[in-house]
Design a protein around this motif. Sequence first.
Motif, mmCIF file in Angstrom:
data_model
loop_
_atom_site.group_PDB
_atom_site.id
_atom_site.type_symbol
_atom_site.label_atom_id
_atom_site.label_comp_id
_atom_site.label_asym_id
_atom_site.label_seq_id
_atom_site.Cartn_x
_atom_site.Cartn_y
_atom_site.Cartn_z
ATOM 1 N N ASN A 1 44.304 36.277 21.933
ATOM 2 C CA ASN A 1 45.630 36.134 21.331
ATOM 3 C C ASN A 1 46.568 37.195 21.898
ATOM 4 O O ASN A 1 46.307 38.389 21.786
ATOM 5 N N ALA A 2 47.670 36.750 22.480
ATOM 6 C CA ALA A 2 48.618 37.666 23.128
ATOM 7 C C ALA A 2 49.308 38.589 22.132
ATOM 8 O O ALA A 2 49.831 39.630 22.505
ATOM 9 N N LYS A 3 49.322 38.220 20.858
ATOM 10 C CA LYS A 3 50.011 39.039 19.855
ATOM 11 C C LYS A 3 49.131 40.172 19.322
ATOM 12 O O LYS A 3 49.609 41.035 18.604
ATOM 13 N N SER A 4 47.875 40.134 19.642
ATOM 14 C CA SER A 4 46.982 41.196 19.179
ATOM 15 C C SER A 4 46.677 42.159 20.329
ATOM 16 O O SER A 4 46.902 41.853 21.484
ATOM 17 N N CYS A 5 46.177 43.300 19.988
ATOM 18 C CA CYS A 5 45.882 44.326 20.986
ATOM 19 C C CYS A 5 44.391 44.625 20.974
ATOM 20 O O CYS A 5 43.820 44.917 19.923
ATOM 21 N N HIS A 6 43.775 44.509 22.134
ATOM 22 C CA HIS A 6 42.345 44.775 22.273
ATOM 23 C C HIS A 6 42.114 45.625 23.514
ATOM 24 O O HIS A 6 42.889 45.574 24.462
ATOM 25 N N ILE A 7 41.035 46.342 23.479
ATOM 26 C CA ILE A 7 40.591 47.075 24.666
ATOM 27 C C ILE A 7 39.223 46.526 25.034
ATOM 28 O O ILE A 7 38.309 46.519 24.205
ATOM 29 N N PHE A 8 39.110 46.039 26.266
ATOM 30 C CA PHE A 8 37.858 45.464 26.738
ATOM 31 C C PHE A 8 37.369 46.217 27.963
ATOM 32 O O PHE A 8 38.164 46.674 28.771
ATOM 33 N N ASN A 9 36.060 46.304 28.101
ATOM 34 C CA ASN A 9 35.444 46.839 29.309
ATOM 35 C C ASN A 9 34.932 45.664 30.124
ATOM 36 O O ASN A 9 33.966 45.010 29.738
ATOM 37 N N LEU A 10 35.579 45.383 31.214
ATOM 38 C CA LEU A 10 35.158 44.321 32.120
ATOM 39 C C LEU A 10 34.137 44.949 33.060
ATOM 40 O O LEU A 10 34.495 45.652 34.006
ATOM 41 N N SER A 11 32.867 44.716 32.768
ATOM 42 C CA SER A 11 31.808 45.429 33.475
ATOM 43 C C SER A 11 30.495 44.675 33.379
ATOM 44 O O SER A 11 30.381 43.701 32.647
ATOM 45 N N THR A 12 29.493 45.194 34.090
ATOM 46 C CA THR A 12 28.145 44.632 33.980
ATOM 47 C C THR A 12 27.379 45.311 32.857
ATOM 48 O O THR A 12 26.452 44.739 32.310
ATOM 49 N N GLY A 13 27.747 46.558 32.579
ATOM 50 C CA GLY A 13 26.988 47.330 31.608
ATOM 51 C C GLY A 13 25.712 47.911 32.196
ATOM 52 O O GLY A 13 24.890 48.486 31.494
ATOM 53 N N ILE A 14 25.549 47.763 33.502
ATOM 54 C CA ILE A 14 24.336 48.234 34.195
ATOM 55 C C ILE A 14 24.732 49.260 35.247
ATOM 56 O O ILE A 14 25.580 48.985 36.102
ATOM 57 N N GLY A 15 24.130 50.413 35.191
ATOM 58 C CA GLY A 15 24.414 51.453 36.162
ATOM 59 C C GLY A 15 23.480 51.406 37.358
ATOM 60 O O GLY A 15 22.286 51.164 37.198
ATOM 61 N N SER A 16 24.043 51.616 38.526
ATOM 62 C CA SER A 16 23.262 51.694 39.766
ATOM 63 C C SER A 16 23.767 52.880 40.566
ATOM 64 O O SER A 16 24.977 53.058 40.723
ATOM 65 N N SER A 17 22.845 53.667 41.079
ATOM 66 C CA SER A 17 23.242 54.817 41.888
ATOM 67 C C SER A 17 23.752 54.358 43.247
ATOM 68 O O SER A 17 23.488 53.232 43.681
ATOM 69 N N VAL A 18 24.474 55.232 43.913
ATOM 70 C CA VAL A 18 24.921 54.939 45.280
ATOM 71 C C VAL A 18 23.692 54.704 46.161
ATOM 72 O O VAL A 18 23.694 53.817 47.016
ATOM 73 N N LEU A 19 22.629 55.459 45.923
ATOM 74 C CA LEU A 19 21.388 55.268 46.685
ATOM 75 C C LEU A 19 20.850 53.850 46.489
ATOM 76 O O LEU A 19 20.462 53.187 47.455
ATOM 77 N N THR A 20 20.840 53.368 45.252
ATOM 78 C CA THR A 20 20.384 52.001 44.982
ATOM 79 C C THR A 20 21.270 50.987 45.690
ATOM 80 O O THR A 20 20.783 50.015 46.265
#
Length: 124
Positions: free
Chosen positions: A43-62
């Motif tokens: 809904n454009a009238k409401s305000c939300h904060i979202f994290n657009l992500s995988t939720g999975i961390g990977s090192s630069v080495l990986t």
Amino acid sequence: IGRILSQVKKSEPIEVSDLMPVRDYLYVDDAVEGLIRLLVLVNAKSCHIFNLSTGIGSSVLTLVKTICKELSITDGITNTSRCSSISKSTLVLNNEYLLKVIGWKPKYTLAEGIRKILKEDCVI
């Protein structure tokens, strides 16, 4: 990722400044789909904060090892950092709220995203 792929295309050794940082790598198609779904479903009238992500961390080495595995590169990774970091830098986002509100989660794993990038760039 771009710098690493540039080195690979030139058949140069892969040089990165630090192999330890952990990041949340999201494939571009997943990011686009997530943004479109947010625009359509929230809904454009409401305000939300979202994290657009995988939720999975990977090192630069990986990340580098994943690229090397896809390209059958067995050596040539160089860490150019002149100091060892005492604390590991980690940036991984939680995407549970996004999943709850619009039912979105990424389709591509790190390896699948790398494979698609390599194919699109005609590296493999």
